[in-house]
Design an enzyme around this catalytic site. Structure first.
Site, short mmCIF file in Angstrom:
data_model
loop_
_atom_site.label_atom_id
_atom_site.label_comp_id
_atom_site.label_asym_id
_atom_site.label_seq_id
_atom_site.Cartn_x
_atom_site.Cartn_y
_atom_site.Cartn_z
N ASP A 97 45.74 34.16 34.08
CA ASP A 97 47.18 34.36 34.04
C ASP A 97 47.79 33.59 32.87
O ASP A 97 47.66 32.37 32.79
CB ASP A 97 47.81 33.88 35.35
CG ASP A 97 47.29 34.66 36.55
OD1 ASP A 97 47.41 35.89 36.52
OD2 ASP A 97 46.79 34.03 37.49
N ASP A 114 42.02 36.30 38.14
CA ASP A 114 42.65 36.71 36.88
C ASP A 114 42.82 35.49 35.99
O ASP A 114 42.83 34.35 36.45
CB ASP A 114 44.03 37.32 37.13
CG ASP A 114 43.97 38.64 37.88
OD1 ASP A 114 42.88 39.23 37.97
OD2 ASP A 114 45.02 39.07 38.39
#
Length: 220
Positions: free
Chosen positions: A145, A143
């Site tokens: 983030d 991901d």
């Protein structure tokens, strides 16, 4: 005194004592342990986290091992005098050079959204650790983030809609939080899903714990 996601550099001379009092070190493989032992001496920071129930007094901090060593998250407690200095959040624009080239167009879109709304996103997670240590943390499925300062009520819809649009186009999944004063935060995805509902509620995380709050009242 300290808030979630804050970065702390620990005095190298105090680090060994911190590890001596950490039972987790005996759960680590030898290569993980070797990396952890030299962490503070390399000047790498740790990140403040919410303390677990019953955890020893001090500052609850954590760090992440790189995926090549199992990606283990290591939780530690450090005494206040062990802190050499605090570091500011790492801005996304400063960490961009540490990201894979395939992520650059998406990061550029995020930065453009931030400039448009006069908001400066910061990073945590894999990109943060890769930027801080120079080790390989980002994987194809990682991901991106992000930490966003809480926007004014009038631009909050533009932030959430913009993140959702950029997330749809990928390649990385956008994750992260909107941060309020004092370090409390709410996942932007949950906020986006709930804020349009009359009874929409989101989980707000702080150093004291978690609290279910009405999404609409967060920006009043």
């Amino acid at each position: 005194m300290y808030s979630r996601h804050q970065l702390l550099c620990i005095r190298p001379e105090a680090w060994s004592s911190v590890l001596d009092h950490a039972s987790v070190i005996w759960e680590l493989a030898s290569d993980e342990r070797e990396l952890l032992v030299g962490w503070a001496e390399r000047g790498w920071p740790v990140i403040v986290r919410r303390p677990a129930p019953g955890e020893a007094r001090g500052i609850a901090v954590g760090l992440a091992m790189p995926p090549a060593l199992g990606k283990r998250r290591v939780g530690l407690t450090v005494p206040v005098p062990a802190v050499a200095r605090t570091l500011p959040l790492v801005a996304l624009e400063d960490a961009t050079a540490s990201a894979a080239p395939r992520l650059r167009p998406q990061i550029d879109a995020v930065l453009a959204l931030g400039r448009h709304l006069a908001l400066r996103p910061a990073v945590f997670g894999a990109l943060l650790w890769q930027h801080l240590t120079g080790l390989s943390y980002l994987r194809p499925a990682s991901d991106l983030d992000l930490l966003w300062p809480a926007p004014d009520r009038d631009i909050q819809p533009d932030l959430l809609a913009g993140l959702a649009r950029i997330d749809r186009h990928g390649p990385a999944r956008l994750d992260g939080e909107v941060l309020f004063s004092g370090g409390a935060g709410v996942n932007w995805r949950e906020l986006h899903a709930e804020i349009g509902r009359p009874a929409g509620a989101v989980l707000v995380k702080s150093m004291k714990g978690t609290e279910l709050r009405c999404a609409r009242t967060l920006f009043t």
